[in-house]
Motif scaffolding. Structure first.
Motif, PDB file in Angstrom:
ATOM      1  N   ASP A 151      42.418  45.982  38.537  1.00  0.00           N
ATOM      2  CA  ASP A 151      42.223  44.969  39.571  1.00  0.00           C
ATOM      3  C   ASP A 151      41.624  43.684  39.016  1.00  0.00           C
ATOM      4  OD1 ASP A 151      39.745  45.994  39.037  1.00  0.00           O
ATOM      5  OD2 ASP A 151      39.269  46.563  41.089  1.00  0.00           O
ATOM      6  N   ASN A 152      41.139  43.723  37.791  1.00  0.00           N
ATOM      7  CA  ASN A 152      40.651  42.520  37.114  1.00  0.00           C
ATOM      8  C   ASN A 152      41.295  42.452  35.732  1.00  0.00           C
ATOM      9  OD1 ASN A 152      39.147  40.172  36.704  1.00  0.00           O
ATOM     10  ND2 ASN A 152      37.427  41.294  35.820  1.00  0.00           N
ATOM     11  N   SER A 153      42.610  42.485  35.726  1.00  0.00           N
ATOM     12  CA  SER A 153      43.395  42.602  34.497  1.00  0.00           C
ATOM     13  C   SER A 153      43.014  41.550  33.464  1.00  0.00           C
ATOM     14  CB  SER A 153      44.885  42.465  34.835  1.00  0.00           C
ATOM     15  OG  SER A 153      45.659  42.326  33.674  1.00  0.00           O
ATOM     16  N   ALA A 196      42.508  35.806  29.923  1.00  0.00           N
ATOM     17  CA  ALA A 196      41.611  35.869  31.078  1.00  0.00           C
ATOM     18  C   ALA A 196      40.242  35.304  30.698  1.00  0.00           C
ATOM     19  CB  ALA A 196      41.468  37.315  31.547  1.00  0.00           C
ATOM     20  N   ASN A 253      41.799  46.157  32.938  1.00  0.00           N
ATOM     21  CA  ASN A 253      40.513  45.509  32.771  1.00  0.00           C
ATOM     22  C   ASN A 253      40.058  45.672  31.319  1.00  0.00           C
ATOM     23  OD1 ASN A 253      40.893  45.359  35.493  1.00  0.00           O
ATOM     24  ND2 ASN A 253      39.158  46.661  36.041  1.00  0.00           N
ATOM     25  N   LYS A 258      49.688  37.691  38.358  1.00  0.00           N
ATOM     26  CA  LYS A 258      48.734  38.788  38.563  1.00  0.00           C
ATOM     27  C   LYS A 258      49.068  39.532  39.852  1.00  0.00           C
ATOM     28  CE  LYS A 258      44.358  38.092  37.873  1.00  0.00           C
ATOM     29  NZ  LYS A 258      43.011  37.447  37.970  1.00  0.00           N
TER      30      LYS A 258
END
Length: 315
Positions: free
Chosen positions: A168-170, A103, A268, A139
Motif C-alpha cells: 500500500d506504500n509501494s 519513491a 513497501n 500506483k
C-alpha cells in the motif's frame, strides 16, 4: 541457444472489469484474473489494455515532455545528473538516456544509495507536475492489477488483505528513457538483456517498431509450436545465464502498455518477501517443485539497494 520471433503474440488483456467493478460481472472479473494468471505463468509478459483507465492524451503529453527534455543541450541535462544525488536518482546516459525517479524517503541523505531526492528539469515547464500525476495514476493502476493477479492466484480475501498491506506504500521506480541513434560501430542494442527490479513493470513506448524484444524461456521445439515463424538470429544478447528460449518483438499497440513480471513484487521498502501461500498450494496441487533457494525470504529494500548499487557503481 536463443531464437527471435518476428510475429509477436503476447496476450492482450483488458483491465476494464477491475477498473469498473460496479458495472462488471463476477464472471468478467474471473475471466480477466484467469487471463492475467495464464499470461504471467506462460509468458511473463502481456499487453494491458488501459483504455478504460487512461486517456490517450495523458500519455501523449508524457511523450512530448520527455522528448523536450532529451532534446535539451547536454549541459542542461547534466544539471540533474545522478552524481548530484545518491548515484541512483536523476539523469544518466550511456547508449540510452534516462531520468530515474524513486519513491520519496524520509530524512533524505544523498550519501546513501536510493536515499536521496528526486531531481526534475527546471528547463521543461510542467514536467514535474505532469509526471508526478502519472506516477500517482500508475500506483492506482498497480493496485488494481495486483488485485486481479491475486484473484488469479486464488488468494483468499484474508490473504489479499495481508498482501495489500505490504504494497500500500509501494517503493516505486519510474524511468523516463530516450534512445538516441547508435554509433555505426555499435553492436545494435541500446539496452541489453536484463530483468526488472520488482514484480510489475508498466511500459509505455512511442510508435517506433521493433524497438523492444522480450524473452520467453522454454524448450525451442515447444515454443515453435506456439510461434511457428521463429527463426535463429545471431548476435542477440543472451538472457542472464544460458536459458534456452525465444526472443519476440513487443511492438506498441494503441491503448495498451506492455507489462512484465520482474524478479519480485515491488512492495513497501521494508516488506519481507516470501512465497505466497496460494502459490505453495498450487505447487502442491500440480506436483511442480521449485528449488527452495530461489524463494529464500528477503527484505525488499535490501534487495533493491544491492541491485541498484551494482547497476550504478561505475557511474
Amino acid at each position: 541457444m536463443s531464437s527471435l520471433n518476428m510475429n509477436p503474440s503476447l496476450p492482450i488483456i483488458s483491465i476494464a472489469p477491475y477498473v469498473n467493478k460496479t458495472t462488471s460481472s463476477d464472471s468478467d472479473r474471473k475471466a480477466t484474473a484467469s487471463a492475467l494468471h495464464a499470461a504471467c505463468r506462460d509468458y511473463g509478459f502481456f499487453y494491458l489494455d488501459i483504455s478504460s483507465f487512461a486517456q490517450p492524451d495523458e500519455v501523449e503529453e508524457l511523450l512530448r515532455l520527455a522528448r523536450e527534455f532529451f532534446a535539451l543541450p547536454q549541459t542542461e541535462k547534466d544539471k540533474i545528473s545522478i552524481r548530484n544525488q545518491d548515484q541512483a536518482r536523476g539523469g544518466k546516459a550511456d547508449n540510452h538516456e534516462a531520468i530515474d525517479l524513486y519513491a520519496p524517503v524520509e530524512h533524505p541523505d544523498k550519501t546513501k544509495t536510493l536515499w536521496g531526492e528526486n531531481q526534475w528539469p527546471d528547463a521543461v515547464p510542467a514536467f514535474q507536475s505532469t509526471f508526478e500525476h502519472w506516477i500517482a495514476r500508475m500506483k492506482e493502476l498497480g493496485l488494481i492489477v495486483m488485485e486481479a493477479m491475486a484473484d488469479g492466484l486464488g488468494l483468499t480475501s484474508t490473504e489479499w488483505d495481508e498482501l495489500r498491506g505490504c504494497i500500500d506504500n509501494s517503493f516505486w521506480v519510474m524511468r523516463i528513457i530516450g534512445y538516441p541513434p547508435l554509433p555505426n560501430d555499435h553492436d545494435g542494442f541500446s539496452c541489453g538483456a536484463h530483468k526488472d527490479y520488482g514484480c510489475l513493470t508498466f511500459l509505455y513506448a512511442d510508435p517506433t517498431l521493433d524497438a523492444l524484444q522480450v524473452f520467453m524461456p522454454g524448450n525451442l521445439d515447444k515454443l515453435a509450436q506456439i510461434e511457428p515463424a521463429a527463426h535463429i538470429a545471431n548476435g542477440l544478447p543472451k538472457e542472464e545465464g544460458t536459458s534456452e528460449g525465444s526472443w519476440i518483438y513487443a511492438n506498441p499497440i494503441p491503448d495498451c502498455i506492455v507489462c512484465n513480471v520482474g524478479e519480485m513484487w515491488e512492495p513497501n521498502f521494508d516488506a519481507l518477501i516470501k512465497p505466497l501461500a496460494a502459490v505453495l498450494r498450487e505447487q502442491e496441487q500440480t506436483g511442480i517443485t521449485v528449488e527452495d533457494s530461489l524463494y529464500n525470504p528477503v527484505v525488499y529494500g535490501d534487495f533493491l539497494k544491492k541491485k541498484v548499487g551494482s547497476n550504478f557503481a561505475s557511474a
